[in-house]
Design a protein around this motif. Structure first.
Motif, mmCIF file in Angstrom:
data_model
loop_
_atom_site.group_PDB
_atom_site.id
_atom_site.type_symbol
_atom_site.label_atom_id
_atom_site.label_comp_id
_atom_site.label_asym_id
_atom_site.label_seq_id
_atom_site.Cartn_x
_atom_site.Cartn_y
_atom_site.Cartn_z
ATOM 1 N N GLU A 107 -3.716 29.406 -5.277
ATOM 2 C CA GLU A 107 -3.697 31.064 -5.543
ATOM 3 C C GLU A 107 -3.893 31.221 -6.875
ATOM 4 O O GLU A 107 -2.821 30.799 -7.616
ATOM 5 C CB GLU A 107 -2.655 31.643 -4.711
ATOM 6 N N ALA A 108 -4.628 31.939 -7.855
ATOM 7 C CA ALA A 108 -4.552 32.010 -9.279
ATOM 8 C C ALA A 108 -5.316 33.428 -9.293
ATOM 9 O O ALA A 108 -6.166 33.688 -8.530
ATOM 10 C CB ALA A 108 -5.374 31.053 -9.827
ATOM 11 N N GLU A 109 -4.844 34.100 -10.231
ATOM 12 C CA GLU A 109 -5.622 35.502 -10.851
ATOM 13 C C GLU A 109 -6.589 35.242 -11.863
ATOM 14 O O GLU A 109 -7.381 35.703 -12.225
ATOM 15 C CB GLU A 109 -4.375 36.433 -11.188
ATOM 16 N N GLU A 110 -6.456 33.985 -12.699
ATOM 17 C CA GLU A 110 -6.981 33.713 -13.958
ATOM 18 C C GLU A 110 -8.023 32.652 -13.464
ATOM 19 O O GLU A 110 -7.914 31.985 -12.573
ATOM 20 C CB GLU A 110 -6.358 33.321 -15.088
ATOM 21 N N ASP A 111 -9.227 32.511 -14.379
ATOM 22 C CA ASP A 111 -10.160 31.460 -14.123
ATOM 23 C C ASP A 111 -10.067 30.233 -15.066
ATOM 24 O O ASP A 111 -10.751 29.627 -15.240
ATOM 25 C CB ASP A 111 -11.517 31.966 -14.234
ATOM 26 N N PHE A 112 -8.775 30.198 -15.612
ATOM 27 C CA PHE A 112 -8.345 29.053 -16.345
ATOM 28 C C PHE A 112 -8.274 27.658 -15.572
ATOM 29 O O PHE A 112 -7.609 27.658 -14.655
ATOM 30 C CB PHE A 112 -7.012 29.379 -17.175
ATOM 31 N N ALA A 113 -8.867 26.679 -16.057
ATOM 32 C CA ALA A 113 -8.815 25.155 -15.512
ATOM 33 C C ALA A 113 -8.748 24.291 -16.626
ATOM 34 O O ALA A 113 -9.530 24.513 -17.494
ATOM 35 C CB ALA A 113 -9.926 25.211 -14.553
ATOM 36 N N PRO A 114 -8.182 23.075 -16.339
ATOM 37 C CA PRO A 114 -7.968 22.102 -17.272
ATOM 38 C C PRO A 114 -9.491 21.549 -17.525
ATOM 39 O O PRO A 114 -10.314 21.567 -16.745
ATOM 40 C CB PRO A 114 -7.163 21.107 -16.923
ATOM 41 N N GLU A 115 -9.735 20.801 -18.712
ATOM 42 C CA GLU A 115 -10.955 20.113 -18.780
ATOM 43 C C GLU A 115 -11.491 19.362 -17.747
ATOM 44 O O GLU A 115 -10.694 18.660 -17.402
ATOM 45 C CB GLU A 115 -10.849 19.495 -20.223
ATOM 46 N N GLY A 116 -12.878 19.504 -17.411
ATOM 47 C CA GLY A 116 -13.169 18.529 -16.437
ATOM 48 C C GLY A 116 -12.924 18.941 -15.067
ATOM 49 O O GLY A 116 -13.783 18.697 -14.043
ATOM 50 N N LEU A 117 -12.131 20.388 -14.991
ATOM 51 C CA LEU A 117 -12.203 21.015 -13.561
ATOM 52 C C LEU A 117 -12.698 22.395 -13.655
ATOM 53 O O LEU A 117 -12.942 22.889 -14.893
ATOM 54 C CB LEU A 117 -10.788 20.878 -13.301
#
Length: 150
Positions: free
Chosen positions: A16-26
């Protein structure tokens, strides 16, 4: 909002997340309807179920498993399967198979069939009998896999 964590075009997790931030490679992909499941593969922008993983082909099965499998798939009648494991009777389909052999080959094949307590997948007679039944090597492998579960 439900997001799918994607790594190398494979759905790896759901969060569940509101932002589209993902670590590098994901990568995070929105999935508000819950249609994407962990393990699905992205092909041409669409997530699909991965292909089934084939179980290994067992090298050896018991005589009981062998005859039960032949009856289960309809290659021999059940009554003949029971007779084969209880008194060593040769099923009719096998008699037809033996009829095409020379005397020495038939003797050896009968000794194996009637005396074996186990059958080996890569024995030449397995391939030969399968061929008389119109089976490919892959179909014999599938039969052997199914047989191992009996």
């Amino acid at each position: 909002m439900r997001k799918i964590v994607v790594k190398d075009d494979v759905a790896a997790n759901a969060i569940e997340a509101e932002e589209d931030f993902a670590p590098e490679g994901l990568e995070l992909v929105s999935d508000p309807d819950g249609n994407i499941h962990i393990g699905m593969i992205r092909e041409n922008g669409v997530f699909v179920a991965p292909p089934p993983i084939a179980l290994p082909v067992p090298e050896e099965i018991s005589d009981r498993q062998f005859f039960e499998a032949l009856a289960t798939v309809g290659l021999i009648p059940r009554v003949e399967a029971i007779a084969a494991v209880s008194v060593g009777a040769v099923p009719t389909a096998m008699e037809v198979f033996f009829a095409g052999m020379d005397e020495d080959a038939e003797f050896k094949a009968r000794m194996l069939l009637q005396g074996a307590i186990a059958f080996h997948r890569h024995h030449p007679l397995v391939e030969a009998f399968g061929a008389t039944q119109g089976m490919t090597a892959e179909q014999i492998d599938d039969l052997w896999r199914m047989t191992a579960s009996l």
